[in-house]
Scaffold this active site. Structure first.
Site, short mmCIF file in Angstrom:
data_model
loop_
_atom_site.label_atom_id
_atom_site.label_comp_id
_atom_site.label_asym_id
_atom_site.label_seq_id
_atom_site.Cartn_x
_atom_site.Cartn_y
_atom_site.Cartn_z
N LEU A 1 -6.43 -5.68 -20.22
CA LEU A 1 -5.51 -5.57 -19.09
C LEU A 1 -4.31 -4.67 -19.42
O LEU A 1 -3.62 -4.87 -20.44
CB LEU A 1 -5.00 -6.97 -18.71
CG LEU A 1 -4.07 -7.03 -17.49
CD1 LEU A 1 -4.83 -6.73 -16.21
CD2 LEU A 1 -3.39 -8.39 -17.41
N ASP A 2 -4.06 -3.70 -18.55
CA ASP A 2 -2.89 -2.81 -18.66
C ASP A 2 -2.83 -2.06 -19.99
O ASP A 2 -1.74 -1.80 -20.52
CB ASP A 2 -1.59 -3.59 -18.40
CG ASP A 2 -1.53 -4.16 -16.99
OD1 ASP A 2 -2.13 -3.56 -16.07
OD2 ASP A 2 -0.90 -5.21 -16.79
N ILE B 1 -7.52 -9.61 -11.41
CA ILE B 1 -8.03 -9.28 -12.73
C ILE B 1 -9.52 -9.01 -12.59
O ILE B 1 -10.25 -9.80 -11.99
CB ILE B 1 -7.74 -10.43 -13.72
CG1 ILE B 1 -6.23 -10.51 -13.90
CG2 ILE B 1 -8.46 -10.19 -15.05
CD1 ILE B 1 -5.75 -11.49 -14.92
N HIS C 1 0.74 1.17 -13.08
CA HIS C 1 1.42 -0.03 -13.55
C HIS C 1 2.92 0.25 -13.62
O HIS C 1 3.33 1.30 -14.12
CB HIS C 1 0.89 -0.42 -14.94
CG HIS C 1 1.50 -1.69 -15.44
ND1 HIS C 1 1.14 -2.93 -14.96
CD2 HIS C 1 2.49 -1.90 -16.34
CE1 HIS C 1 1.87 -3.86 -15.56
NE2 HIS C 1 2.69 -3.26 -16.40
N GLY D 1 0.79 -1.24 0.00
CA GLY D 1 0.00 0.00 0.00
C GLY D 1 0.81 1.28 0.00
O GLY D 1 0.32 2.33 0.42
N SER D 2 2.03 1.22 -0.53
CA SER D 2 2.83 2.46 -0.49
C SER D 2 2.28 3.52 -1.44
O SER D 2 2.40 4.72 -1.16
CB SER D 2 4.31 2.17 -0.80
OG SER D 2 4.49 1.83 -2.15
N ASN E 1 -5.42 3.15 -12.65
CA ASN E 1 -4.48 2.11 -12.20
C ASN E 1 -3.07 2.66 -12.33
O ASN E 1 -2.80 3.48 -13.20
CB ASN E 1 -4.63 0.87 -13.08
CG ASN E 1 -3.69 -0.26 -12.67
OD1 ASN E 1 -3.55 -0.55 -11.47
ND2 ASN E 1 -3.02 -0.87 -13.62
N GLN F 1 9.11 7.03 -8.23
CA GLN F 1 8.37 7.85 -9.21
C GLN F 1 6.88 7.54 -9.18
O GLN F 1 6.06 8.42 -9.44
CB GLN F 1 8.95 7.65 -10.62
CG GLN F 1 10.43 7.96 -10.70
CD GLN F 1 10.79 9.28 -10.03
OE1 GLN F 1 10.11 10.28 -10.23
NE2 GLN F 1 11.85 9.27 -9.22
N GLU F 2 6.52 6.29 -8.89
CA GLU F 2 5.09 5.96 -8.74
C GLU F 2 4.47 6.88 -7.70
O GLU F 2 3.35 7.39 -7.87
CB GLU F 2 4.91 4.50 -8.31
CG GLU F 2 5.38 3.49 -9.35
CD GLU F 2 5.02 2.05 -8.95
OE1 GLU F 2 3.96 1.83 -8.36
OE2 GLU F 2 5.83 1.15 -9.26
C1 GAR Z 1 3.42 -1.09 -7.33
O1 GAR Z 1 4.71 -1.15 -7.87
C2 GAR Z 1 2.39 -1.08 -8.45
O2 GAR Z 1 2.81 -0.34 -9.57
C3 GAR Z 1 2.29 -2.54 -8.78
O3 GAR Z 1 2.31 -3.18 -7.54
C4 GAR Z 1 3.07 -2.40 -6.62
C5 GAR Z 1 2.23 -2.16 -5.40
O4 GAR Z 1 2.97 -1.51 -4.41
N1 GAR Z 1 1.10 -2.82 -9.49
C6 GAR Z 1 1.00 -3.80 -10.39
O5 GAR Z 1 1.92 -4.54 -10.68
C7 GAR Z 1 -0.36 -3.92 -11.05
N2 GAR Z 1 -0.32 -4.82 -12.13
P1 GAR Z 1 2.26 -0.76 -3.23
O6 GAR Z 1 1.26 -1.77 -2.63
O7 GAR Z 1 3.36 -0.44 -2.27
O8 GAR Z 1 1.57 0.45 -3.78
#
Ligand code: GAR
Length: 204
Positions: free
Chosen positions: A138-139, A86, A103, A12-13, A101, A167-168
């Protein structure tokens, strides 16, 4: 209407980055009771809910139960943040235009799982992350913002993932804020931001 409902499956970051950016988070929902991010959200006084996918025999039944919980919070935006399920077309279409979303790749490169390993194995020199509107494929789906990072010669999956994740945490709150400010316009599958804010970020 009531801010953002964030769906998580684990750490959940990205959800945390949205909360810390001061965005109005109405609730955090997980398909897993052991998702670490739930504790963080509860500690911040945010409503949490668990909809365990294992309790439902079909994807349709799970998605219907999930939608019922989401709709109880009357969100403007539903944000998938590491939600590792999914989703059925019916679910996606129900939230069409208000489902985002994140990705961990520069889509359309490397959809699916293990994106960092795929990037290293492909020998790409730039990698990154994408926030996009969710469509049944998807994606794929209209791209709101992307951040690019270098792939360095000594990188392994973990070091590259960490560089992308930083960066996310910048682009997802930005995209959600634009959405709530009604700045995103989709035309022919292409997203523009009113006011011409940059939709790309380079992080060398
Ligand atoms: C993140 O890197 C996100 O981009 C990825 O999972 C991680 C979740 O981290 N998502 C996917 O791969 C979706 N297909 P988080 O729980 O720390 O946010």
């Amino acid at each position: 209407m009531n801010g953002i409902v964030i769906l998580i499956s684990g750490r959940g970051s990205n959800m945390q980055a949205m909360v810390e950016a001061g965005l109005p988070v109405a609730a955090v929902i997980s398909n897993r009771a052991d998702a670490a991010g739930l504790g963080y959200a509860a500690g911040r006084g945010i409503a949490t809910a668990i909809v365990p996918h294992r309790d439902y025999a079909t994807r349709e039944a799970f998605d219907a139960a999930l939608a019922q919980v989401i709709d109880g919070f009357r969100p403007e935006l539903v944000a998938l943040a590491g939600f590792m399920r999914i989703l059925t077309d019916g679910f996606v279409l129900r939230y069409e235009g208000r489902l985002l979303n994140i990705h961990p790749s520069l889509l359309p490169a490397f959809p699916g799982l293990d994106t960092h390993a795929k990037a290293i194995n492909a020998g790409v020199k730039l990698h990154g992350c994408t926030v996009h509107f969710v469509t049944p494929q998807l994606d794929h789906g209209p791209i709101v913002i992307q951040a690019a990072v270098p792939v360095l010669p000594h990188d392994d999956e973990a070091s590259l993932a960490a560089r992308v994740l930083m960066q996310e945490h910048r682009i997802y709150p930005q995209a959600a804020r634009w959405f709530l400010e009604e700045k995103l316009v989709i035309a022919s599958g292409v997203v523009r931001v009113k006011g011409d804010h940059p939709q790309q970020l380079y992080a060398p």
